[in-house]
Design a protein around this motif. Structure first.
Motif, PDB file in Angstrom:
ATOM      1  N   ALA A  23      73.000 -68.320 102.139  1.00 11.15           N
ATOM      2  CA  ALA A  23      72.732 -68.951 103.426  1.00 11.15           C
ATOM      3  C   ALA A  23      73.576 -68.370 104.557  1.00 11.15           C
ATOM      4  O   ALA A  23      73.134 -68.341 105.710  1.00 11.15           O
ATOM      5  N   ALA A  24      74.786 -67.886 104.225  1.00 12.50           N
ATOM      6  CA  ALA A  24      75.708 -67.472 105.285  1.00 12.50           C
ATOM      7  C   ALA A  24      76.112 -66.008 105.225  1.00 12.50           C
ATOM      8  O   ALA A  24      76.625 -65.464 106.212  1.00 12.50           O
ATOM      9  N   ILE A  25      75.902 -65.343 104.102  1.00 16.78           N
ATOM     10  CA  ILE A  25      76.505 -64.026 103.887  1.00 16.78           C
ATOM     11  C   ILE A  25      76.028 -62.972 104.890  1.00 16.78           C
ATOM     12  O   ILE A  25      76.810 -62.109 105.308  1.00 16.78           O
ATOM     13  N   GLU A  26      74.773 -63.014 105.303  1.00 19.35           N
ATOM     14  CA  GLU A  26      74.273 -62.010 106.245  1.00 19.35           C
ATOM     15  C   GLU A  26      75.054 -62.049 107.553  1.00 19.35           C
ATOM     16  O   GLU A  26      75.501 -61.008 108.057  1.00 19.35           O
ATOM     17  N   GLY A  27      75.245 -63.244 108.097  1.00 18.79           N
ATOM     18  CA  GLY A  27      75.960 -63.359 109.357  1.00 18.79           C
ATOM     19  C   GLY A  27      77.412 -62.938 109.250  1.00 18.79           C
ATOM     20  O   GLY A  27      77.952 -62.285 110.152  1.00 18.79           O
ATOM     21  N   VAL A  28      78.069 -63.297 108.125  1.00 24.62           N
ATOM     22  CA  VAL A  28      79.467 -62.937 107.942  1.00 24.62           C
ATOM     23  C   VAL A  28      79.614 -61.420 107.837  1.00 24.62           C
ATOM     24  O   VAL A  28      80.512 -60.824 108.427  1.00 24.62           O
ATOM     25  N   VAL A  29      78.708 -60.775 107.098  1.00 22.10           N
ATOM     26  CA  VAL A  29      78.765 -59.319 106.947  1.00 22.10           C
ATOM     27  C   VAL A  29      78.528 -58.620 108.280  1.00 22.10           C
ATOM     28  O   VAL A  29      79.302 -57.734 108.681  1.00 22.10           O
ATOM     29  N   LYS A  30      77.476 -58.987 108.967  1.00 24.80           N
ATOM     30  CA  LYS A  30      77.131 -58.294 110.209  1.00 24.80           C
ATOM     31  C   LYS A  30      78.204 -58.453 111.279  1.00 24.80           C
ATOM     32  O   LYS A  30      78.546 -57.501 111.990  1.00 24.80           O
TER      33      LYS A  30
END
Length: 233
Positions: A23-30
């Motif tokens: 749910a959150a990993i994409e935003g944290v990575v980018k």
């Protein structure tokens, strides 16, 4: 200090331990990639789409076949980050704000610290901090500081920055969440310069931990005491 200047002066990587954080990993990575040369996600046996989403977002990936624990994730990641001047760790659940990475990196770039701890509580507890977390955090902070001889205000923070020259100082004995206190003790034992900077935090994010807060806190406390006994032997 401008984040682009930080990038130009030192090679950096952000480590994100993750367990079922689709749910959150994409935003944290980018967001993390805006402030670092590379991002490494350690998928600790997730059963969801964490790995694929992280890679699609631009992260390097280490994947465990099963859930080994945060300490093992950090151990395996630190073995892969030789050659970086600055290493940042941040949780993958979106609780921390990657836009604050430059705040943690700055003291290392300026050679004022070897270990920078992002503290949620430097100015006391926020009114939105749950009561159980205030009590548990206070107990764990006292235990960590007594055992390590330090004065940190947020011993359980997962948002930290490390000088790349010091990564061999960390032994990663504890496989789980006791690793946060253990790393502080390792830094103190090696006479590293420990500095704290204030960070913000969100408590409205999903948490993949299967343990209740009381069970988790008691478990970490016992591990802090065990670690101290081992160091005394």
């Amino acid at each position: 200090m401008d984040e682009r200047l930080l990038q130009n002066r030192m090679k950096s990587i952000v480590i994100i331990p993750a367990f079922n954080e689709e749910a959150a990993i994409e935003g944290v990575v980018k967001k993390s990639l805006q402030y670092a040369d590379d991002v490494l996600v350690v998928d600790d046996g997730s059963s969801d789409d964490t790995s694929r989403i992280a890679q699609d977002a631009g992260a390097l990936l280490l994947k465990h076949p099963t859930n080994y624990g945060k300490g093992v994730s950090l151990r395996d990641a630190f073995r892969e980050v030789k050659g970086y001047d600055v290493v940042v760790t941040i949780d993958g659940d979106g609780q921390h704000n990657p836009d604050e990475i430059p705040l943690l990196v700055k003291p290392i770039v300026e050679d004022k610290a070897d270990f920078v701890n992002g503290s949620r509580y430097m100015n006391g507890f926020d009114e939105n901090t749950p009561a159980y977390r205030r009590v548990g955090q206070t107990v764990l902070d006292i235990a960590t500081n007594v055992c390590a001889g330090t004065h940190v205000t947020d011993s359980q923070s997962g948002f930290r920055a490390f000088s790349g020259k010091t990564i061999s100082c960390y032994k990663f004995r504890d496989p789980g969440f006791g690793i946060e206190s253990e790393m502080i003790a390792d830094a103190a034992e090696n006479n590293l310069r420990i500095l704290e900077v204030p960070i913000t935090v969100r408590y409205d994010v999903e948490n993949s931990s299967t343990k209740g807060p009381v069970t988790h806190g008691v478990g970490v406390l016992l591990k802090i005491i065990k670690d101290k006994i081992i160091r005394m032997i």
